[in-house]
Design a protein around this motif. Structure first.
Motif, PDB file in Angstrom:
ATOM      1  N   TRP A  15       0.837  -1.308  -0.174  1.00 38.69           N
ATOM      2  CA  TRP A  15       0.010  -0.295  -0.132  1.00 38.69           C
ATOM      3  C   TRP A  15       0.410   1.144  -0.206  1.00 38.69           C
ATOM      4  O   TRP A  15       1.678   1.213  -0.550  1.00 38.69           O
ATOM      5  CB  TRP A  15      -1.282   0.078   1.148  1.00 38.69           C
ATOM      6  CG  TRP A  15      -0.469  -0.148   2.591  1.00 38.69           C
ATOM      7  CD1 TRP A  15       0.518  -0.891   2.933  1.00 38.69           C
ATOM      8  CD2 TRP A  15      -1.112   0.294   3.582  1.00 38.69           C
ATOM      9  NE1 TRP A  15       0.984  -0.621   3.861  1.00 38.69           N
ATOM     10  CE2 TRP A  15       0.077  -0.052   4.839  1.00 38.69           C
ATOM     11  CE3 TRP A  15      -2.116   1.043   4.268  1.00 38.69           C
ATOM     12  CZ2 TRP A  15      -0.172   0.356   6.370  1.00 38.69           C
ATOM     13  CZ3 TRP A  15      -2.356   0.849   5.612  1.00 38.69           C
ATOM     14  CH2 TRP A  15      -1.716   0.747   6.750  1.00 38.69           C
ATOM     15  N   PHE A  17       1.749   2.898   2.174  1.00 41.09           N
ATOM     16  CA  PHE A  17       2.524   3.166   3.403  1.00 41.09           C
ATOM     17  C   PHE A  17       3.886   2.738   3.153  1.00 41.09           C
ATOM     18  O   PHE A  17       4.910   2.068   4.218  1.00 41.09           O
ATOM     19  CB  PHE A  17       1.885   3.530   4.512  1.00 41.09           C
ATOM     20  CG  PHE A  17       1.123   4.202   4.202  1.00 41.09           C
ATOM     21  CD1 PHE A  17       1.345   5.459   4.839  1.00 41.09           C
ATOM     22  CD2 PHE A  17      -0.090   4.292   4.335  1.00 41.09           C
ATOM     23  CE1 PHE A  17       0.524   6.681   4.814  1.00 41.09           C
ATOM     24  CE2 PHE A  17      -1.486   5.206   4.600  1.00 41.09           C
ATOM     25  CZ  PHE A  17      -1.013   6.476   4.300  1.00 41.09           C
ATOM     26  N   PHE A  24       4.204  -0.591  10.292  1.00 40.20           N
ATOM     27  CA  PHE A  24       3.950   0.775   9.277  1.00 40.20           C
ATOM     28  C   PHE A  24       3.360   1.821  11.094  1.00 40.20           C
ATOM     29  O   PHE A  24       2.336   1.810  11.506  1.00 40.20           O
ATOM     30  CB  PHE A  24       2.873   0.746   8.409  1.00 40.20           C
ATOM     31  CG  PHE A  24       3.857   0.150   7.748  1.00 40.20           C
ATOM     32  CD1 PHE A  24       4.179  -0.208   6.772  1.00 40.20           C
ATOM     33  CD2 PHE A  24       2.901  -1.162   7.660  1.00 40.20           C
ATOM     34  CE1 PHE A  24       4.683  -1.108   5.772  1.00 40.20           C
ATOM     35  CE2 PHE A  24       3.314  -2.908   6.663  1.00 40.20           C
ATOM     36  CZ  PHE A  24       3.853  -2.012   6.007  1.00 40.20           C
ATOM     37  N   ASN A  26       3.021   6.744  11.917  1.00 40.15           N
ATOM     38  CA  ASN A  26       2.149   7.702  10.901  1.00 40.15           C
ATOM     39  C   ASN A  26       1.365   7.625   9.811  1.00 40.15           C
ATOM     40  O   ASN A  26       1.575   8.516   9.204  1.00 40.15           O
ATOM     41  CB  ASN A  26       3.677   8.840  10.102  1.00 40.15           C
ATOM     42  CG  ASN A  26       5.088   8.855  11.312  1.00 40.15           C
ATOM     43  OD1 ASN A  26       4.056   8.799  12.031  1.00 40.15           O
ATOM     44  ND2 ASN A  26       6.396   8.796  10.712  1.00 40.15           N
ATOM     45  N   VAL A  27       0.737   6.633   9.900  1.00 44.79           N
ATOM     46  CA  VAL A  27      -0.427   6.504   9.638  1.00 44.79           C
ATOM     47  C   VAL A  27      -1.436   7.265   9.650  1.00 44.79           C
ATOM     48  O   VAL A  27      -2.225   7.590  11.154  1.00 44.79           O
ATOM     49  CB  VAL A  27      -0.878   5.088   9.840  1.00 44.79           C
ATOM     50  CG1 VAL A  27      -2.129   4.580   8.341  1.00 44.79           C
ATOM     51  CG2 VAL A  27      -0.326   3.844   8.723  1.00 44.79           C
ATOM     52  N   HIS A  32      -8.212   3.519   4.150  1.00 45.07           N
ATOM     53  CA  HIS A  32      -6.447   3.433   3.478  1.00 45.07           C
ATOM     54  C   HIS A  32      -7.138   2.182   2.671  1.00 45.07           C
ATOM     55  O   HIS A  32      -7.598   1.020   3.454  1.00 45.07           O
ATOM     56  CB  HIS A  32      -5.388   3.720   3.911  1.00 45.07           C
ATOM     57  CG  HIS A  32      -5.490   4.585   4.585  1.00 45.07           C
ATOM     58  ND1 HIS A  32      -4.893   5.903   4.844  1.00 45.07           N
ATOM     59  CD2 HIS A  32      -5.301   4.863   6.306  1.00 45.07           C
ATOM     60  CE1 HIS A  32      -4.738   6.532   5.737  1.00 45.07           C
ATOM     61  NE2 HIS A  32      -5.415   6.085   5.902  1.00 45.07           N
ATOM     62  N   VAL A  54      -8.183   3.812  10.222  1.00 37.67           N
ATOM     63  CA  VAL A  54      -7.756   4.446  11.381  1.00 37.67           C
ATOM     64  C   VAL A  54      -8.296   5.151  11.905  1.00 37.67           C
ATOM     65  O   VAL A  54      -8.649   6.291  11.018  1.00 37.67           O
ATOM     66  CB  VAL A  54      -6.418   5.036  10.771  1.00 37.67           C
ATOM     67  CG1 VAL A  54      -5.564   6.119  11.820  1.00 37.67           C
ATOM     68  CG2 VAL A  54      -5.626   3.814  10.154  1.00 37.67           C
TER      69      VAL A  54
END
Length: 910
Positions: A15, A17, A24, A26-27, A32, A54
């Motif tokens: 994806w 990110f 992962f 700082n999503v 998403h 998120v």
């Protein structure tokens, strides 16, 4: 999960990110898309999509400012937005929304404040909301303030007159003020500059203050100007009777100015009077000058406005004389020696209708010439005229008669030593003029009338008789005097008997002449007196026979001649049996109180004489006289039987001589009464004193002792103090002192006399035994030796040791006996003997007070000189006429510290 029919399958997510299975970071919040790729061993791939969501579960951070102040606007309102409170509020996921609230319940985009919010700070809430609807709140204390000044409008400047009230706001105007909130006060302060005429300026400062204390000021000027429209009407001329009351001559009775018009301050209205003569029928005129002044406009310069003047004439008429009352007539006697009488009159009084009366008297002898004529008036008749005059010249006069009689007795003066001789028939008539020695009268001019008592003498009056002379003046005052006359019968009118001469002499026990002794010859009818001549002889002539006569010498003079403490020593030795007196005449001389025995009381009496406590011994004469032919039955006790002190002649039938007497000087034990026998003093002993230094007003006790140990039998001295510098407050006697208070006498604070001899045995005296302590107070700073001395005023300074007489002087600490003589050096008397003049020459080692005393053979001081001298040679000249007569004299030349040089001086016949 993935499967494959051939082989194992590999799954890999992919994806935006990144790829793989993470983790992962700082999503961001939101949905998403994630692509999962499955790959087999052969490389075949299959893809499948999955949605990942998120979400945010953390509320935002609310950050407020610590405090905030808001200012009100001109309309009293203020607005506050959330941004004004925010100090950086945030959320970790996204932006935030801000809102504000005054009560914590309702939040808005802004809040409003008004004047009512002033005062304590208000708590305001700031709410922070994130995108997910999460929120947080912080608070800020907000102070609401008004910083805008009020609006103020002063009244305009104004000009008024002095008669208007500048404090009246209704007249001068009122200030106006406004404010966005409220006016707390509106007042003013005056700054007047206004003179006595109520003219000047006043600055009025206005001030407006709002509720927040903001203020604004402005000023108004008030000008006050003078005004004057005065008109004066002065009083008219008037005529007044002087007999009216006093107020009749004064305003308002005589009129006063009338004032009209406007003026700022009360006007000055004054007048001055000038009294002058006036034309008839007036007695006087008052010119009254009126003056009215407006000091608000008058400058004092000529031509200045504001002054009005005019003279008013007041004419006074009076024809009534004053009433006068004078003292009554008086008769008295002058008793003062100046033949005047001290007269005390009462005051003359007068009254007048106007009350203004002047009183005078014409007496030359009055102390003053006003209403009282008291004074010292001589003998005679005095007409005293009193005059009363009123203000208009009307006069009244009255007279008081004073008669001063002669009340002063004349002065009667009798002649002395008048001898009268009986005349034929054995009598004599007395003439008053014979006995008048210059009688006079101070007040009468005529001759004095003189009478005498008795009017005559007869044979029975022979001898000394008293005569009374009386003198009388014209006024009848009289005075008398008494004189003693000698009535003699030289022609023998009274008797046919005989007349003889008798005489004798007076000597001392040692045969020395006794001069000038009065001798009396007394009988039943006679009393005559004569004096011994220079040889000691006396004589009476024309003494009638057939009478019993008493011859009696007498003398009570010069008690101190030949008397000293040494005589007391000899008497004391006799009393103690140490050295008896063997002469009957010495025993009689030692019996000072005439008790018929010699005792210690005789010593006490004589010592009081020496110390100056007595001038004489009461009831006793200084001399006693025993007939020379008298023989004592027991010479060692002359008091065992009576002894005569006169010679009695039972019957006189011949001339007689040799009627001699032995003269006995009371108290003289060593036969030095004559004085012709000079007493040489070959040795000098010293009294030792510390030469202390005095400060002003200081009191010190100074010991007095002999400078070396001496076996003493007696001593005497006089100590004198210069009272300009020191005074003697008293004496202090130690327990060991052998000198007692009865041996001393204080004469004020300037002199001390000391006379001592032992009571029972001789005494050893020295440094260890002070005689006494002098209690001395200083009046000025100085040293003792300059202000104390021994001087032979009443007694010589002497010391007696084993019947030897020595001189006595002072010695001060730090000097030796020899140095006592050093200040007085090289004494030379030249010429000596002399007939015209001689000179004392000597030298002084230091400045000092020097005294020279010269005595005759009888001890009498005939010359004395005292002088302060400088260092160096001195010359003192003595003229022969400064001494009494030729002969031998004794001199003593001394210094202030007691140093003395003695010797003889011989004056020859010129």
């Amino acid at each position: 999960m993935a499967t494959d029919n051939c082989s194992a399958v590999t799954i890999m997510p992919n994806w935006e990110f990144g790829s793989g299975f993470g983790p992962f970071n700082n999503v961001p919040v939101g949905e998403h898309v994630v692509n999962y790729v499955a790959t087999d061993a052969c490389g075949n791939a299959a893809t499948k999509t999955m949605l990942v969501t998120v979400t945010d579960n953390t509320p935002p951070q609310a950050i407020c400012k610590s405090a905030l102040q808001v200012s009100l606007s001109a309309v009293g309102i203020a607005y506050l937005t959330p941004a004004s409170l925010d100090a950086g509020s945030f959320d970790n996921c996204g932006p935030v929304t801000l809102s504000i609230s005054k009560d914590g319940l309702y939040f808005h985009d802004n809040v409003q404040f008004s004047c009512d919010d002033q005062g304590a700070p208000k708590t305001i809430q700031l709410k922070v909301t994130d995108g997910g609807g999460l929120e947080n709140i912080c608070e800020v204390d907000v102070s609401v303030r008004d910083f805008l000044k009020p609006e103020l409008y002063c009244p305009p400047n104004i000009t008024i007159s002095c008669l208007q009230d500048y404090t009246n706001l209704a007249l001068t105007g009122q200030a106006v003020a406004s404010d966005n909130c409220a006016i707390a006060s509106l007042d003013f302060v005056e700054h007047p500059s206004i003179g006595s005429c109520n003219v000047g300026t006043d600055v009025r400062d206005w001030r407006a203050i709002d509720a927040s204390g903001n203020f604004k000021s402005c000023s108004q000027v008030i000008t006050i100007n003078p005004i004057s429209t005065v008109a004066v009407d002065f009083p008219l001329n008037v005529t007044v009777n002087n007999c009216a009351n006093a107020q009749a001559l004064q305003p308002p009775a005589t009129g006063e100015p009338v004032i009209s018009g406007l003026f700022c301050s009360p006007l000055s209205v004054t007048f001055t009077d000038q009294i002058t003569s006036a034309p008839l029928p007036y007695c006087r005129r008052i010119k009254r000058a009126w003056k009215v002044i407006d000091w608000c406009i008058y400058t004092g310069n000529a031509g200045s406005a504001g002054i009005w003047e005019k003279t008013q004439l007041i004419d006074i008429v009076d024809h009534v004389a004053p009433e006068l009352s004078v003292p009554a007539d008086l008769t008295l006697s002058a008793v003062q020696t100046d033949c005047k009488a001290s007269v005390n009159f009462s005051d003359a009084t007068a009254s007048d209708c106007a009350g203004n009366v002047t009183l005078t008297n014409n007496s030359f002898f009055a102390t003053s010439n006003g209403s009282n004529a008291s004074g010292n008036y001589p003998v005679g008749t005095h007409q005293i005229v009193f005059t009363a005059t009123d203000g208009c010249g009307n006069v009244t006069q009255k007279t008081t008669q004073l008669v001063v009689k002669d009340g002063v007795a004349p002065t009667a003066i009798c002649k002395n030593n008048v001898n009268l001789q009986l005349q034929t028939g054995g009598s004599i008539t007395l003439n008053p003029a014979w006995f008048d020695g210059g009688s006079s009268d101070a007040c009468s001019s005529g001759a004095l009338e003189k009478t005498v008592i008795p009017a005559s003498f007869s044979c029975q009056s022979k001898g000394n008789q008293q005569v009374i002379l009386t003198v009388q003046d014209a006024a009848g005052n009289h005075a008398s005097c008494v004189t003693t006359v000698l009535v003699q019968d030289s022609a023998h009118y009274c008797s046919t008997g005989e007349y003889y001469t008798i005489g004798g002499g007076v000597r001392t026990e040692t045969g020395d002449t006794v001069r000038g002794i009065p001798v009396t010859l007394r009988s039943a009818t006679l009393s005559q007196h004569t004096d011994c001549d220079s040889t000691g002889m006396f004589q009476f002539v024309d003494v009638a026979s057939d009478s019993t006569y008493h011859v009696i010498p007498y003398n009570n003079a010069n008690w101190f001649n030949g008397l000293s403490t040494f005589d007391l020593l000899l008497i004391s030795k006799h009393i103690l049996g140490l050295q008896p007196l063997t002469s009957p005449y010495k025993l009689i001389a030692a019996d000072a109180n005439k008790s018929g025995s010699v005792t210690t009381f005789d010593v006490v009496q004589l010592r009081k004489l020496i110390l100056g406590i007595y001038d004489t011994i009461p009831g006793v004469t200084s001399w006693r006289f025993i007939p020379a032919n008298f023989h004592f039955e027991t010479p060692n006790n002359p008091f065992s039987a009576p002894f005569p002190e006169e010679i009695v002649l039972d019957s006189l039938h011949q001339n007689l001589s040799g009627l001699d007497f032995i003269g006995i000087k009371v108290g003289d034990m060593n036969n030095n009464t004559d004085g012709a026998m000079a007493r040489d003093l070959p040795d000098t002993l010293y009294l030792k004193l510390p030469d202390v230094h005095f400060s002003n007003t200081e009191i010190q006790q100074v010991p007095v002792r002999f400078s070396s140990e001496q076996l003493l039998e007696g001593f005497q001295f006089e100590m004198h103090f210069d009272t300009q510098f020191v005074v003697l407050e008293g004496l202090v006697f130690a327990d060991s002192s052998f000198v007692k208070p009865e041996n001393t006498a204080l004469h004020g604070r300037s002199s001390l006399s000391v006379s001592w001899n032992p009571s029972f045995s001789t005494t050893l005296a020295g440094d260890s035994s002070p005689l006494f302590f002098l209690k001395i107070r200083a009046k000025q700073a100085g040293i003792l030796s300059n202000n104390i001395s021994l001087a032979p005023v009443r007694m010589r300074p002497e010391v007696y040791t084993e019947n030897r007489i020595s001189a006595l002087a002072l010695q001060f600490s730090g000097t030796s006996a020899g140095s006592i003589e050093e200040p007085l050096q090289n004494l030379v008397i030249q010429p000596n003997p002399f007939s015209t003049a001689t000179a004392f020459r000597f030298e002084l080692a230091r400045p000092d007070k020097v005294s020279l005393m010269i005595r005759d053979v009888l001890g009498n001081v005939v010359f004395e000189k005292r002088q302060s001298c400088a260092t160096g040679e001195q010359i003192w000249r003595i003229e022969s006429d400064e001494l009494k007569h030729s002969g031998v004299y004794a001199y003593s030349l001394g210094l202030s510290n007691g140093v003395v040089k003695v010797g003889k001086l011989v004056l020859l016949n010129d």
